[in-house]
Every structure is written in structure tokens, then in C-alpha cells.
Write a protein that holds these residues in place. Structure first.
Motif, PDB file in Angstrom:
ATOM      1  N   CYS A 335       0.861  -1.192   0.000  1.00 20.04           N
ATOM      2  CA  CYS A 335       0.000   0.000   0.000  1.00 20.04           C
ATOM      3  C   CYS A 335       0.894   1.238   0.000  1.00 20.04           C
ATOM      4  O   CYS A 335       1.758   1.390   0.855  1.00 20.04           O
ATOM      5  CB  CYS A 335      -0.888  -0.003   1.246  1.00 20.04           C
ATOM      6  SG  CYS A 335      -1.677   1.597   1.507  1.00 20.04           S
ATOM      7  N   CYS A 338      -1.788   6.210  -1.044  1.00 19.18           N
ATOM      8  CA  CYS A 338      -2.232   7.278  -1.956  1.00 19.18           C
ATOM      9  C   CYS A 338      -3.675   7.694  -1.684  1.00 19.18           C
ATOM     10  O   CYS A 338      -4.082   8.807  -2.041  1.00 19.18           O
ATOM     11  CB  CYS A 338      -2.105   6.797  -3.402  1.00 19.18           C
ATOM     12  SG  CYS A 338      -3.181   5.375  -3.766  1.00 19.18           S
ATOM     13  N   ASN A 339      -4.457   6.792  -1.115  1.00 24.53           N
ATOM     14  CA  ASN A 339      -5.881   7.002  -0.819  1.00 24.53           C
ATOM     15  C   ASN A 339      -6.763   7.130  -2.054  1.00 24.53           C
ATOM     16  O   ASN A 339      -7.971   7.349  -1.935  1.00 24.53           O
ATOM     17  CB  ASN A 339      -6.112   8.262   0.042  1.00 24.53           C
ATOM     18  CG  ASN A 339      -5.725   8.039   1.476  1.00 24.53           C
ATOM     19  OD1 ASN A 339      -5.314   6.953   1.847  1.00 24.53           O
ATOM     20  ND2 ASN A 339      -5.832   9.069   2.288  1.00 24.53           N
ATOM     21  N   CYS A 342      -9.237   4.099  -2.304  1.00 21.55           N
ATOM     22  CA  CYS A 342      -9.899   3.649  -1.069  1.00 21.55           C
ATOM     23  C   CYS A 342     -10.612   4.824  -0.405  1.00 21.55           C
ATOM     24  O   CYS A 342     -11.789   5.070  -0.664  1.00 21.55           O
ATOM     25  CB  CYS A 342      -8.937   2.931  -0.148  1.00 21.55           C
ATOM     26  SG  CYS A 342      -7.438   3.828   0.247  1.00 21.55           S
ATOM     27  N   CYS A 354      -8.657  -0.439  -4.595  1.00 14.06           N
ATOM     28  CA  CYS A 354      -7.263  -0.108  -4.328  1.00 14.06           C
ATOM     29  C   CYS A 354      -6.550   0.195  -5.636  1.00 14.06           C
ATOM     30  O   CYS A 354      -6.724  -0.528  -6.618  1.00 14.06           O
ATOM     31  CB  CYS A 354      -6.590  -1.283  -3.616  1.00 14.06           C
ATOM     32  SG  CYS A 354      -4.811  -1.065  -3.470  1.00 14.06           S
TER      33      CYS A 354
HETATM   34 FE1  SF4 Z   1      -3.219   1.895  -0.285  1.00 15.78          FE
HETATM   35 FE2  SF4 Z   1      -5.659   2.840  -0.745  1.00 15.78          FE
HETATM   36 FE3  SF4 Z   1      -3.658   3.557  -2.343  1.00 15.78          FE
HETATM   37 FE4  SF4 Z   1      -4.571   1.045  -2.351  1.00 15.78          FE
HETATM   38  S1  SF4 Z   1      -5.685   2.893  -2.966  1.00 15.78           S
HETATM   39  S2  SF4 Z   1      -2.436   1.697  -2.369  1.00 15.78           S
HETATM   40  S3  SF4 Z   1      -5.117   0.747  -0.221  1.00 15.78           S
HETATM   41  S4  SF4 Z   1      -3.904   4.003  -0.137  1.00 15.78           S
END
Ligand code: SF4
Ligand code: NAP
Length: 674
Positions: A335, A338-339, A342, A354
Motif C-alpha cells: 500500500c 495514496c488514498n 480507497c 485499491c
Molecule cells: Fe493503499 Fe488505498 Fe492507495 Fe490502495 S488505494 S495503495 S489501499 S492508499
């Protein structure tokens, strides 16, 4: 054993956790979706089958009025739905525990019926909550208790009651949100009462052989938030009332300190948990930015926690623990915090997934099954889209050759990883390099594949992921020597002067500003630097950890103007949960952000613009162009003209969508079906 602390069982008295890893609570959106519980069952079961010790579900409200459409647990029908999840987890591995999080959003509820101790609107709340009267308070307590009892009926091994983040329980604890003058307000003893009554009555109702976790804000990052003494007092009282575990949380959603974004150092807050652990005798959980097994092991080794909670980490790689156990940590899809797929989705009302693992929350929809008819595939371009396609197809049994014109894989990720605070992108490149080895992909670096080569080699299909070329805006003087493209600047191929204009304020304009306004080491790699930069005092723990602490900002060594033509505020298009951190950082460093700008020309004097109808000259010595991208599709067009079966993915498919999330998702879906 690779991780002796992480893999050590924990005896809770009536039951034992098989190791110290917890998949932490995270709302996904499956909770409210038609057929969502079946999907949630598959999502959690996959993690349970792969070594995690305990799972905590996303937040479930204790009554209808607090959620209005959100998932609740208040009756047998709802309990039956949850049983799908608990049974799936326990049949995947009977030793894995699953607890349901009880979350009453209080002042953060998305409903005009929001309630709170006092009618104080949260900075990020939608409504002014109604003040609960005495009967209302008792009802909320009763509903929490009923919710826990129903959770037990549904087959959960326990519940986690969230007493942090700005939700209902925490809003009783903090002075600024609790203005009451009755026995639930005023003194700290009174402000704790609501939390303590919930815990006491819940324990009495569920019995002793049920895991009861309380999530406490161990540092709420609020000006005037909870003091250290108050936190310790609450934790000790909770222990006396029979909680099994105390889980530490480090923020309210409205706080102005990033606690999970990628610029937050790994395990930045575990020292706070460590201090609390010394004050109680029940196990404590720590969390935040723990994304690799060695980080978890070190936290446990330092004695900072008994258990380590990882939520996004497990979204990114459901096999995280299995790989740790088997010594295959270099295969972990890390992970990168980056958010983007999610939390940005969660807070945007979209289904969570993700960026690096589009299967997350789509376990019943997207599967990489072995192919029955292996094909010889060429993938041209080893950026995020090409890599995701190549790895997924090879994993399914196809014979994949991956061509890359440069000397390394990664594409745009190689630019991102150069930006201070985005070092985690190195992990994704490490992961893909390892996957290329594991799945036997024939990687041809420094090779620009042309149509003739691809046709003559007899590939069954060619996948074009050749990416983008930066857009060159139509501005007079664009060829002036003071103009630089963002790629050259990030790669250090073009020097940057002391006065700079950045044309284009998208994600890359912000990244470039971060890079050229930054001096010294990256605070993402140093907890003390991070704390100083964001005004957090870990050592003395003033109220909230931040009260009276001034952020120490190193001003930009350059004068920088960040420009856009749009009239919206600069940076408003950045990620929902991280954009604010970038805006604050650049503002604090003194970058001048300008919107509604018309570009006139670039010459020796600088960049000529018009704002509010008034001409202006920005006397800069460098103009950096970050004006988006155009797709690079020439090769695809050539192949199609020669009847070679070809697909277009990533930035080459849609440059406006040039973003790793869309690229990896598109590539993965396509490769799952080839
Ligand atoms: Fe991590 Fe969310 Fe980015 Fe996936 S989308 S890498 S879970 S922060
Ligand atoms: P972008 O987000 O599309 O931004 C391009 C910018 O250039 C806009 O501000 C646009 O604003 C301006 N622009 C467009 N055409 C122009 C023209 N002809 N002349 C002058 N200005 C022009 O693109 P990006 O910044 O290159 O980012 C690309 C992708 O990478 C995005 O999808 C982004 O999500 C992703 N990314 C994300 C992050 C992140 O923080 N999450 C970081 C980096 C990259 P105006 O039209 O208003 O001038």
C-alpha cells in the motif's frame, strides 16, 4: 521464524488470537450495496485464508436514525446478513477472529437527524446536530448495547466500539463539542460517562467470553483536544470495566494534520501507543502507515504495541501475511498510502477499491483464472498499465513479452517516486520487478518495439501501453529557452531558476511545486521532521498533541507561481482526502497560487498573463509546463492498419484519464479476460 513478534499468538483469556496482525476497520461501501454482504464475505474470507489474525469490519451503525441508509445492526434480519460474513471468515480459517465495529457517527452523520452531546457543527459535518436530551442519551447507550448483542448473534467474535475520530462517543469526551451542563458534560468525569456506560452495559450484556475493543483517540490532533492525562484516565477506566483490548487512533477526521497520507512516515504514531501501553494492563493495538511486515515487527519489538492494525495494507495485498510468513515479502503489493481508490472513494460515496489492486472489494467480479488457451502476447510500454497487464496475463498462463524503450520499468511511477513524500512508489516498482521474475515475463528493456518487429514476431495480440507525451500549450514563446517540461525538471535534466512559473495546477503541477519548493531531507522518512512540519509535539503531548505548537515550515528557496485558467480554487481537483495536505504545504511555503489566468506570451521579461482583465508580467526565469498530456498512439494505429490484433490501454488509451488508478484497473480487467 521470520517475524517472531508478529506471528506470536496472544492469549485473551477466553480465546487466543493466532498472531498479532489485525485487518483494521475500513468502510468499503459493500455494506450498503445490493448483494454487498456476499461480496464482503468473499473479501474478508480471502484475507482470513491468508494468515491475518483478526479482522475488524467497517463501521456499522447501532440504529437507523444515525445512518439513514448506512449499514446498521439492530435486528435479526440484519444479523442474518452479517452471518454470511462471519461464516465465510470462520470457514476460511476457524482460528481467525472477526469483530464488528460499532460506529455511531454523531455529528458527522450524513442526515439532518444527526445527534450529538451539543449542537456544535463539525468543520466537516453536513448538519448542525441536535443536542441529545437525557432520554436520547439513554437510547443511544441502549442501542450500542443491543448492537453488540446482535453482533454476537450474527457470529462475530467481538465488537470494536469506536470512541474516536469525531464520531458520537468522542464528541462527548472533548470540551469543544460537549457544552452540556448535566451529568454528561462539564467535568471530565462527566464527559467520560457516556463512553463508560456504553462499555459497562455492553460487557454486562455480551458476557465475558466476547472480545470487546474500544478505539480511543490516543492523540486527536485537535487544538484543545484531549490531554494525555484524560486519555490515560479513560483507558484505565475502560480496562476496569472489562474491555479486552484498547485500540489507538490518531486523529479526528476534521483535524489538520495528515495521519495516513503517503507523506506521513511509516509507523509515525506508534510511539504514542507505546506510552499508553505502559499505563494499562490490557493489550493495545497500534496503527497508521504500517505497510510492510518488518515495520510491524519493529513496532512490536520496540514494545510499542501488542497488536498491529493494518487496513489499507490488506486492501492492497490480501496475501500480505501469507507472504510474510513464507518469507516472500518482496512479493508484497505494498500500500502506497495514496488514498486514491480507497478513502477518496469512501468519502466520495463510491465503492472502495485499491489503486495497486483493483480486485479489492471486487473478489467475486474480477478473478485472474488460469487460461485455457495460452497466447503469445506482446506488451509495449512498462508503465503502470503495461505492467499490470503483463503481470496479470502472465500469472494466468500466457506467454508475455514486455517491451520498454527506457532502461527501467515504472513509467510515470519513476517520476512520482522522485517527489519528496512519494517515496512509497518505489515499492510498487519493486513489486512489479519481482512479479516479472516470478511469472517469467520476457522483459526487453532499452528496446523500442516497432510495428514490423511486432508483426514479424507473430504475437497473437499486442497490447499498446506506450503512455503519453506532455501537452505543449499554444502560448507564444513556448520555445523560449526559459521554458521547461515537467519531465525534464523532475528528472533533473533541466535546471530551475529562482523565480518560477508553473503552468497547470493538476496533480503534476502540485508535484513539481512540491519538488522545487522543497529543501532538505524528506519529512516522509523522518518522524521528527514530520512532527515539526505539521506542528505535532509527540514528546510533551499537549492537548490533542498540537495545541499551541506552531508548524515549522522551511520556506521555498524559490519564488513560485502556480497557475491555472479555471476559475475554481487552485488544487480543488486533487484527491478528496489528500488534496488539502498539498494545498496547505504549498501555501505554508509561500507558493503563490493564481486562478482564472490567461496566458499571453513568454519572453525574456517572463510570463505575460492577464488576470481580471489586467495584463501582468511574472518576471520569472523558468516556466515549467504541467499542462496535461496527449496520448501516444502512433504504434497502435500502425498495427491496426496492418491488421495486427491490438489493444490500447493506460495513458495511450485516454490521456485525460492518465492516472495510475484508471490505468491499472483497465489493464487488469482486460488481462483477466484475454
Ligand atoms: Fe493503499 Fe488505498 Fe492507495 Fe490502495 S488505494 S495503495 S489501499 S492508499
Ligand atoms: P491534469 O490534472 O489534467 O492537469 C493539467 C493542468 O493543465 C490543469 O491544471 C489544466 O488547468 C492545465 N491545462 C490543460 N491544458 C492546458 C493548456 N492547453 N494550456 C495551459 N494549461 C492547460 O494533468 P496532470 O497534472 O498532468 O496530472 C495527470 C494525471 O496524473 C491526473 O489524472 C492526476 O490524477 C494524476 N496525478 C495525480 C496526483 C495526485 O496527487 N493524486 C499527482 C500527480 C498526478 P486549466 O485548464 O485550468 O489551466
Amino acid at each position: 521464524m521470520n517475524y517472531p513478534k508478529l506471528l506470536e499468538p496472544l492469549d485473551l483469556g477466553h480465546t487466543t488470537l493466532k498472531n498479532r496482525s489485525i485487518m483494521g476497520s475500513m468502510h468499503t461501501g459493500l455494506e450498503e450495496m445490493e448483494g454487498g454482504f456476499e461480496r464482503m464475505a468473499a473479501y474478508f474470507a480471502e484475507r482470513a485464508a491468508n494468515g491475518i489474525g483478526m479482522i475488524i469490519t467497517g463501521g456499522i451503525a447501532p440504529n437507523f436514525e444515525s445512518s439513514r441508509g448506512g449499514a446498521t445492526m439492530s435486528n435479526d434480519e440484519e444479523a442474518a446478513q452479517h452471518r454470511l460474513v462471519t461464516e465465510a471468515v470462520h470457514s476460511a480459517d476457524p482460528d481467525v477472529k472477526i469483530c464488528m465495529q460499532i460506529l455511531h457517527p454523531g455529528p458527522l452523520a450524513y442526515t439532518p437527524d444527526a445527534v450529538a452531546p451539543s449542537a456544535v457543527k463539525s468543520r466537516i459535518g453536513r448538519y448542525v446536530p441536535a443536542e441529545l436530551d437525557a432520554a436520547g442519551i439513554q437510547k443511544q447507550i441502549d442501542d450500542h448495547v443491543r448492537c453488540a448483542v446482535m453482533a454476537r448473534k450474527a457470529g462475530y467474535d467481538g465488537v470494536e466500539i469506536i470512541g474516536s475520530a469525531g464520531y458520537l462517543i468522542s464528541s462527548f469526551l472533548v470540551e469543544k463539542t460537549n457544552l452540556r451542563e448535566d451529568e454528561y458534560g462539564g467535568s471530565y468525569e462527566n464527559r467520560m460517562r457516556f463512553a463508560l456506560e456504553i462499555v459497562e452495559q455492553t460487557r454486562a450484556a455480551v458476557g465475558d467470553d466476547f472480545i470487546l475493543i474500544f478505539r480511543i483517540a490516543a492523540m486527536d490532533m485537535l487544538q484543545g483536544g484531549m490531554s494525555w492525562d484524560e486519555i490515560v484516565t479513560l483507558a484505565q477506566r475502560l480496562e476496569q470495566l472489562g474491555v479486552s483490548i484498547i485500540s489507538t487512533h490518531f486523529t479526528w477526521h476534521e483535524s489538520a494534520v495528515p495521519t495516513i497520507a503517503t507523506m506521513v512516515p511509516r509507523a509515525a504514531f506508534t510511539g504514542v501507543t507505546g506510552r499508553l501501553r505502559k499505563e494499562v494492563n490490557v493489550p493495545v493495538i497500534t496503527s497508521n502507515r504500517i505497510n510492510m511486515p518488518d515495520v510491524a515487527e519493529e513496532v512490536l519489538e520496540r514494545g510499542e504495541a501488542d497488536l498491529v492494525s493494518m487496513a489499507r495494507t490488506l486492501l492492497a495485498d490480501p496475501e500480505f501475511m501469507r507472504k510474510a510468513i513464507e518469507g516472500r515479502e518482496d512479493e508484497i503489493n505494498t500500500c502506497i498510502a495514496c488514498n486514491q481508490a480507497c478513502l477518496d472513494h469512501t468519502f466520495g460515496g463510491k465503492l472502495t477499491s485499491c489503486l495497486v489492486n483493483p480486485r479489492a472489494c471486487h473478489e467475486t467480479k474480477l478473478n485472474y483464472l488460469p487460461t485455457k488457451s495460452p497466447k503469445k502476447l506482446a506488451v509495449v510500454g512498462a508503465g503502470p498499465a503495461g505492467l499490470a497487464y503483463a503481470v496479470t496475463a502472465a500469472q494466468r498462463g500466457h506467454d508475455v513479452t514486455l517491451f520498454e524503450a527506457s532502461g527501467e520499468i515504472g513509467g510515470q511511477f519513476n517520476l512520482a517516486k522522485q517527489i519528496p513524500g512519494k517515496e512509497e512508489f518505489n515499492e510498487t516498482i519493486r513489486y512489479f520487478n519481482r512479479m516479472i521474475e516470478v511469472h517469467g515475463i520476457d522483459l526487453r528493456l532499452n528496446m523500442r518495439a516497432d510495428a514490423k518487429l511486432l508483426k514479424d514476431a507473430g504475437f497473437d495480440r499486442v497490447i499498446i501501453s506506450t503512455g503519453i507525451t506532455p501537452r505543449v500549450p499554444d502560448i507564444a514563446g513556448i520555445d523560449h529557452p526559459k521554458v521547461a517540461g515537467y519531465i525534464d525538471v523532475i528528472q533533473g535534466k533541466k535546471s530551475v531558476g529562482d523565480r518560477v512559473a508553473v503552468v497547470g495546477a493538476g496533480g503534476i503541477g502540485f508535484d513539481v511545486c512540491e519538488l522545487i519548493s522543497h529543501s532538505g531531507p524528506s519529512s516522509a522518512l523522518d518522524r521528527d521532521l514530520f512532527a515539526a512540519e505539521w506542528g505535532v509535539d509527540f514528546e510533551n503531548h499537549p492537548r490533542g498533541g498540537v495545541t499551541g505548537v506552531e508548524p515549522q515550515v522551511t520556506p521555498s528557496p524559490r519564488e513560485i507561481f502556480l497557475l491555472q485558467r479555471k476559475e475554481t480554487s487552485v488544487g480543488s481537483g486533487l484527491g478528496k482526502t489528500t488534496g488539502w495536505t498539498h494545498r496547505i504545504t504549498l501555501n505554508r511555503r509561500g507558493i503563490k497560487m493564481m486562478k482564472a489566468v490567461e496566458y499571453e506570451r513568454i519572453d525574456d521579461a517572463g510570463l505575460h498573463i492577464v488576470r481580471d482583465g489586467m495584463p501582468e508580467v511574472l518576471e520569472v526565469d523558468t516556466v515549467i509546463i504541467c499542462a496535461g498530456q496527449e496520448p501516444l498512439r502512433g504504434l497502435y494505429d500502425e498495427l491496426v492498419a496492418q491488421d495486427v490484433p491490438a489493444d490500447l490501454i493506460g495513458g495511450a488509451f485516454e490521456a485525460a484519464e492518465l492516472d495510475a488508478k484508471a490505468a491499472i484497473k483497465q489493464a487488469s480487467y482486460l488481462a483477466a479476460e484475454v
